[in-house]
Structures are given as C-alpha cells and as structure tokens.
Design an enzyme around this catalytic site. Structure first.
Site, PDB file in Angstrom:
ATOM      1  N   LYS A  75       7.891 -28.582   3.317  1.00 55.36           N
ATOM      2  CA  LYS A  75       6.762 -27.751   2.918  1.00 55.36           C
ATOM      3  C   LYS A  75       5.421 -28.476   3.077  1.00 55.36           C
ATOM      4  O   LYS A  75       4.429 -27.852   3.472  1.00 55.36           O
ATOM      5  CB  LYS A  75       6.932 -27.272   1.485  1.00 55.36           C
ATOM      6  CG  LYS A  75       6.853 -28.357   0.425  1.00 55.36           C
ATOM      7  CD  LYS A  75       7.000 -27.794  -0.974  1.00 55.36           C
ATOM      8  CE  LYS A  75       6.960 -28.901  -2.021  1.00 55.36           C
ATOM      9  NZ  LYS A  75       5.657 -29.551  -2.107  1.00 55.36           N
ATOM     10  N   THR A  76       5.386 -29.781   2.789  1.00 58.21           N
ATOM     11  CA  THR A  76       4.124 -30.511   2.923  1.00 58.21           C
ATOM     12  C   THR A  76       3.690 -30.543   4.383  1.00 58.21           C
ATOM     13  O   THR A  76       2.493 -30.430   4.693  1.00 58.21           O
ATOM     14  CB  THR A  76       4.266 -31.945   2.379  1.00 58.21           C
ATOM     15  OG1 THR A  76       4.730 -31.889   1.028  1.00 58.21           O
ATOM     16  CG2 THR A  76       2.938 -32.677   2.428  1.00 58.21           C
ATOM     17  N   ASP A 119       0.035 -25.587  -3.250  1.00 58.29           N
ATOM     18  CA  ASP A 119       1.350 -26.229  -3.219  1.00 58.29           C
ATOM     19  C   ASP A 119       2.008 -26.089  -4.595  1.00 58.29           C
ATOM     20  O   ASP A 119       1.324 -25.944  -5.611  1.00 58.29           O
ATOM     21  CB  ASP A 119       1.176 -27.708  -2.859  1.00 58.29           C
ATOM     22  CG  ASP A 119       2.490 -28.393  -2.550  1.00 58.29           C
ATOM     23  OD1 ASP A 119       3.498 -27.686  -2.326  1.00 58.29           O
ATOM     24  OD2 ASP A 119       2.519 -29.636  -2.537  1.00 58.29           O
ATOM     25  N   GLU A 120       3.343 -26.155  -4.644  1.00 55.38           N
ATOM     26  CA  GLU A 120       4.095 -26.054  -5.905  1.00 55.38           C
ATOM     27  C   GLU A 120       3.648 -24.822  -6.698  1.00 55.38           C
ATOM     28  O   GLU A 120       3.422 -24.869  -7.916  1.00 55.38           O
ATOM     29  CB  GLU A 120       3.919 -27.326  -6.749  1.00 55.38           C
ATOM     30  CG  GLU A 120       4.347 -28.608  -6.064  1.00 55.38           C
ATOM     31  CD  GLU A 120       5.858 -28.748  -5.891  1.00 55.38           C
ATOM     32  OE1 GLU A 120       6.582 -27.806  -6.255  1.00 55.38           O
ATOM     33  OE2 GLU A 120       6.302 -29.791  -5.379  1.00 55.38           O
ATOM     34  N   GLN A 170      12.943 -24.212  -8.238  1.00 56.37           N
ATOM     35  CA  GLN A 170      12.461 -25.474  -8.800  1.00 56.37           C
ATOM     36  C   GLN A 170      11.387 -25.250  -9.858  1.00 56.37           C
ATOM     37  O   GLN A 170      10.583 -26.140 -10.123  1.00 56.37           O
ATOM     38  CB  GLN A 170      11.940 -26.386  -7.682  1.00 56.37           C
ATOM     39  CG  GLN A 170      13.017 -26.806  -6.696  1.00 56.37           C
ATOM     40  CD  GLN A 170      12.518 -27.859  -5.718  1.00 56.37           C
ATOM     41  OE1 GLN A 170      12.314 -29.024  -6.079  1.00 56.37           O
ATOM     42  NE2 GLN A 170      12.331 -27.463  -4.470  1.00 56.37           N
ATOM     43  N   ARG A 214      17.614 -34.166  -5.203  1.00 54.59           N
ATOM     44  CA  ARG A 214      16.862 -35.410  -4.953  1.00 54.59           C
ATOM     45  C   ARG A 214      17.685 -36.357  -4.087  1.00 54.59           C
ATOM     46  O   ARG A 214      17.146 -37.285  -3.487  1.00 54.59           O
ATOM     47  CB  ARG A 214      16.534 -36.145  -6.259  1.00 54.59           C
ATOM     48  CG  ARG A 214      15.653 -35.424  -7.267  1.00 54.59           C
ATOM     49  CD  ARG A 214      14.423 -34.800  -6.688  1.00 54.59           C
ATOM     50  NE  ARG A 214      14.661 -33.401  -6.336  1.00 54.59           N
ATOM     51  CZ  ARG A 214      13.900 -32.688  -5.528  1.00 54.59           C
ATOM     52  NH1 ARG A 214      12.865 -33.240  -4.941  1.00 54.59           N
ATOM     53  NH2 ARG A 214      14.180 -31.423  -5.255  1.00 54.59           N
TER      54      ARG A 214
END
Length: 659
Positions: free
Chosen positions: A27-28, A211-212, A242, A592
């Site tokens: 995504k980044t 973002d997020e 998330q 993770r």
C-alpha cells in the site's frame, strides 16, 4: 513493476477512491507512486498534494520514498504528515479564526492530565479520573464543543465530564494553549463554520491521500470531508481487517461511510501479499473469515508454503518465556539469523516481565518498545517548557514547570498566591510576576527569587530572534545553570553524563529541524507532536512489543505469546462483546510474520494472587488444523523442541564459562 490492481489504484485520479489494501500488499508503494503520477502525469503542483499518515515514522518513510521518485525540489513542497501535524499547520495559519493568538502552546499529556486532575472533584479514585479523561477526550474526538457535549450527555459520568470539559477549555484559552485533541477539533470547527476558509483550503490542498484510513475517528473523517469537498478528489487506503483502535476512538464504520457520502466511490482491492509464506496467509484468511465483511477480500501469495505454524502448550508464563527464548536462540544459530529479524508480540505490556528475564538468561539481546520516550525524560521536558514559555508568555503550565527548575526557593505558597493574583487581574502568571504590586505582596526572599526568574526569561526572549533554536537551547542551559542542577540530582557520573547527553541530543534535533525553517516556538510545537515512534535504533536485538504497536511492521520470525482466552482475546473484550476487534488483533499479529510463526499459550496463569486454569484461545481453534504443529501432540514437533531447548542450554553454559 506494479501489479494490475496497484496500477489501477495509482492511475485513477478523477474521483473518490477507496483502496482496500490487505496486509503486505504494497500500500505504501501505491501511495508514493500515485504522488509521482499526480505530479508527473497529471501535472498537479506538489504543494497542492497532502499525504496524511498516523505516525511520524510512517510520514518520514513515505517522504523518503517519494523523494526517490520525483525531484528533490518537488518533494520539499509536498505535505506529508500526520493528521495532528496537518491540524497544527492549519492553526498556525488560521489562529485568528480559531480564537488563538500567535505562538500558542501545545500541552502534552502530562500537562493536560494535571489540569483535569486539578479541576476534577478531589475525592475521585484513579479509575474514575481515568474514565473522566477518556470521556472528555472522546467528546473532543467527536468534534463536540463543551455545550454540545453537555447536550449529548446521557449518564452522570458524561454530565460530569462535560462540566469539566467546559472549565478545562476556559483554562486552555487563558493559557493560549491547545491539547492534541484540539489539533483536529479546532480546524474542524473553523472549516464547518467558515465557508470562505473552507473554499480556500480546498483550493490549497487539491488532492488528499490518507493512509491507514481504517484508524480514522469521527472528527478526522469530518475533516477529510471538508477538505475534499464535493469533488471528492482523494484516495483513502486502508484495511478493515486491521482496524484495532476502536478503544481510542477509531471508527471502522468510516470505510462503509465513504460509499454513502460519495456514491461515485470506486473501490480497488489489493489482495496479493508480498510478505508472508502461503501457510501463514491461509491461517490469517481462515481466521478473519469469522468476522463479517462488507468488502470481502482474500490474500494470496506467490511465496512457498513455508514451515508449519508451531503452537506451544506451556505450563505457565515462566515456562512459556523459557521456551520462546530457547527457540529464539536456536533460530539465530540454525538460520544464521539476526536477532533484529525476530519479534515477540503480546496483548499487554505486563506480559513482557517473564520474557525479559528468560531472554537475559538465554543471552538473547532484546529491545523493549514502549519504554520511556526521549521526549518524556524530565530534563528534555524542562528545556522544552522553557522554549514554550519564551514563545508564549501566557503558557502558565510551562511557567509552573520551570519557575522553580533549577531550585530558586519559590515555594508552593508563593505560587498559589501568584496564581490567585494573576487570575484576579486576568493576566498570565509570568505577567503577574512582573508586577511591582504583586512582588510587594510577597515575602522579600520570594519576591527576589521571582524577579530573578522573570529577568532570566526576559533576557532570553530578547535573544529569540538573534539565536537559532539549537543555540537558544544551549543558552537556556548556560543562563539557568541547568547543568549544575543536573549534577545536584545525579551524583553518579554516568547518569549525569547520560542526562546531559540527552540535552545535547535535543540541541542536535533542533539543529536538524531548523534546516527546514521555523523559529524556536514553531520547532518546539513540531517536536511536541513527535510520539514514541522509533527514534532510537535498537540495533541487532529481538523486538518486544504489543500487538497494537506491531501494526505496519514485519519480521522474518514472529512469536505471538499469551494465546489463551482471557488474554487474547482479552477478558474485557469477552465481557463487552468485542471479540471481532480482538480477532483482528490476532490477524495483525499473524500477518507480521514473513517465514516462521510461533503461537504459544499457558495452561495456568497468576492473576491477583490466584492461580487460574486457562483454555487455549478460541482463535487457535479457528486456524486450519493441517497448518499447525502442536507441541505435545506431534512427536516430530516435540523432538525438534527438545533439541532447541538442549542447544539453548548448552549455548548459555558456554557463554557463562567464556565470561
């Protein structure tokens, strides 16, 4: 090198866009490539673009990645920051509209807590005071004024919180100060009420990237609405799986709300995972499928299956810690792995104690995230309060911290009297301390000490424009004789040097920050926004942190400990019916891991002095059985575990003998 879904997300710029980005789906990269696309292909001026993140660390990394795709000049004009930093920028420009004077202060959490505690009823217990603070903060995060909070109050606790909220804001106004929640609430109030200002900011920021997005609260969502306007030129990137911050005000419903407020919203799903082995993804997908979804997605990967997910059945938390430490030591030897490639994740910080002991015994270096922040150290906060007072003479909170630091024989009685006089004259405490009439009302010794302090501040204020922020820090230390103060508090030479080193580091921070412009007051405000984000490099050490703190990170080897009902999911969540968010938290922990995942649980635990029998977490039962190896049920896994324990003990003995 973008996959088709990533490319679609990058190239669509003509309307509102929601990118549902699964864990490890890049995504980044989509956000940074889209910024480059907006500038290079769509010819949008860099200064018209704002990318909003939730941590300073994420903002810094995003800015660095964008700088590799566009020119340095273009990158310097971008706005890449947190919601709170954007709010600070807005208030520094629009302070008049927000009812603030120039050089307002930002109170930190300790300052805010102290004011609320002072205003609250004296007989409140610790948990009641915590609830009061939470209700007050929640009202601000919902964008409510004190009057609106009182109107919305339904319980005695909410009525009391609204009453304190009103008094608290009056105090902040008199200080010409804001708290962190105000950095969102005040811009929101101005933009909602002032159409001219709203139009100006919609023109100033022509395209927004968030973002997020799943972590936004109600006030942040409304701020996005007002800045984006009807044209809806924005890209929100998030993952409903998330969303783990409802406890601090995040509203996962904001994802569904986008489609209702912008009917032309386009949705792009990023489902290819570039991080995890297939087996780990299967476990994550199977687990999270137990939660309801408006937008269903299923992660997939081109990686190999990877080893089975190991589940450790342990006697108690000490045994669990010993097993995890032994496996970590064995992995480092077996895979020639760096300890920095490993992480132990847990539900609550109290779980770290047994783990720390076991890791030290196993000679495994570790870094404990969430330890005291650099900015929370007393000497750093003292100097920042000096800077706050120089920038804003009405900042009574900063005044009270430094007026007697170093010691100046200005007692509590003197300060209480000074505060009453300042309040009666409607001036700040520093202004009151300048008054001859006030000084004459005090004892001669106290008046002399107070006059000496005001002379110190006035002398420093005369030098604010002449000196850089870093030079001003050094001048504060010299003129206040703060170094001698540190020496008197720290007879141990090593401790004294560490504390003085912290102050030298603070000056270095200001030196680096000043390259981008800004006076000492502006830089102190920016520094106040820095969170506990990773400013310190832990080096080659295993990382220990909560599951909440792990979001956005990845490690080759991951341990999720405490996988028993009552711990994960948390007992409070079970009582309150919040199992879905706990499941998302477990999902975050699982995703993770890049290659090797170990889950552990304890058959017994000690709570409030009582030994309790535990059951494995219900989440373990939701994982695909064929992908798990349970120690105690699988002979092969048991043999491997025994070997790891033996190897770890031998290595530890060898290290002890070498010493």
């Amino acid at each position: 090198m973008l996959n088709p879904e990533q490319r679609a997300a990058v190239e669509y710029c003509d309307g509102p866009l929601l990118v549902l980005a699964g864990a490890g789906s890049g995504k980044t990269r989509v956000i940074t490539e889209k910024i480059a696309h907006l500038i290079g292909r769509r010819q949008l001026a860099p200064g018209k673009i704002a990318a909003i993140t939730f941590t300073n660390k994420a903002a810094r990394e995003m800015r660095e990645r964008v700088a590799k795709l566009i020119s340095a000049e273009a990158a310097s004009k971008l706005t890449v920051c947190t919601f709170h930093a954007l709010g600070l920028k807005f208030l520094q420009i629009e302070h008049d509209r927000a009812g603030l004077r120039r050089n307002f202060s930002i109170l930190d959490a300790d300052d805010s807590d102290a004011i609320i505690k002072e205003l609250a009823p004296k007989d409140l217990k610790k948990d009641q005071l915590f609830m009061l603070k939470s209700l007050l903060s929640r009202a601000k995060n919902d964008g409510l004024t004190p009057a609106q909070a009182m109107k919305a109050a339904r319980s005695p606790a909410e009525i009391e919180a609204a009453t304190i909220y009103d008094l608290y804001q009056q105090r902040l106004t008199s200080y010409n100060a804001v708290d962190f929640d105000d950095l969102i609430r005040l811009p929101l109030a101005v933009l909602e009420a002032d159409a001219e200002c709203r139009a100006g900011w919609q023109e100033r920021l022509r395209y927004l990237l968030v973002d997020e997005y799943q972590d936004t609260n109600n006030a942040q969502y409304r701020l996005l609405q007002l800045l984006a306007g009807e044209r809806g030129r924005f890209t929100c990137v998030g993952d409903d799986d998330q969303s783990i911050y409802a406890w601090r005000g995040a509203n996962p419903e904001n994802i569904d709300q986008l489609a209702r407020d912008w009917p032309t919203l386009r949705v792009v799903k990023l489902e290819q995972n570039y991080r995890c082995a297939k087996r780990i993804l299967r476990a994550a997908n199977t687990l999270i499928a137990n939660n309801p979804h408006m937008h269903v997605k299923k992660l997939w990967s081109e990686h190999d299956d990877g080893p089975p997910i190991r589940v450790l059945e342990c006697k108690d938390s000490d045994h669990e810690a010993e097993r995890v430490a032994a496996i970590a030591a064995h992995l480092a030897e077996k895979h020639k792995a760096e300890f920095s490639e490993m992480a132990i994740l847990y539900r609550g910080n109290h779980q770290a104690r047994a783990l720390e002991k076991a890791l030290r015994l196993a000679r495994v270096p570790y870094h404990l995230s969430g330890a005291q922040s650099f900015l929370d150290r007393a000497e750093v906060k003292d100097v920042l309060c000096y800077l706050r007072l120089l920038a804003n003479p009405t900042d009574d909170s900063a005044f009270l911290r430094v007026v007697n630091t170093p010691k100046r024989e200005i007692g509590a009685t003197t300060l209480e009297k000074l505060g009453q006089l300042a309040q009666s004259r409607h001036v700040s405490m520093l202004e009151a301390a300048h008054s001859d009439a006030v000084l004459k009302s005090l004892a001669a010794r106290s008046a002399s000490a107070l006059a000496g302090f005001t002379d110190l501040i006035e002398g420093l204020r005369r030098d604010v424009k002449r000196l850089s922020a870093a030079e001003l820090v050094e001048e504060i230390l010299r003129r206040s004789r703060y170094g001698e103060h540190i020496a008197s508090l720290s007879p141990d030479p090593a401790m004294r040097e560490r504390r003085l080193g912290n102050l030298r580091e603070l000056a270095d921070w200001f030196r680096a920050m000043s390259k981008n412009g800004g006076n000492a007051g502006d830089l102190a405000a920016q520094l106040a926004l820095l969170s506990h984000a990773d400013r310190d490099d832990p080096g080659n050490a295993l990382r220990m942190m909560t599951l909440h703190a792990a979001k956005g990170l990845e490690f080759r080897f991951v341990f999720v400990v405490g996988c028993e009902d009552g711990t994960l999911p948390h007992e409070g969540a079970l009582d309150e019916g919040r199992v879905e968010e706990e499941r998302r938290l477990m999902y975050v922990g699982i995703t993770r891991a890049k290659q090797v995942l170990t889950l552990s649980w304890s058959a017994r635990s000690k709570r409030y002095g009582e030994i309790l029998a535990n059951q494995p977490s219900r989440f373990l039962k939701e994982l695909p059985e064929t992908d798990l190896h349970w120690q105690g049920r699988d002979p092969e896994a048991d043999a491997e575990a025994a070997k790891e324990t033996a190897d770890s003990h031998i290595a530890r003995l060898a290290a002890l003998l070498a010493d």
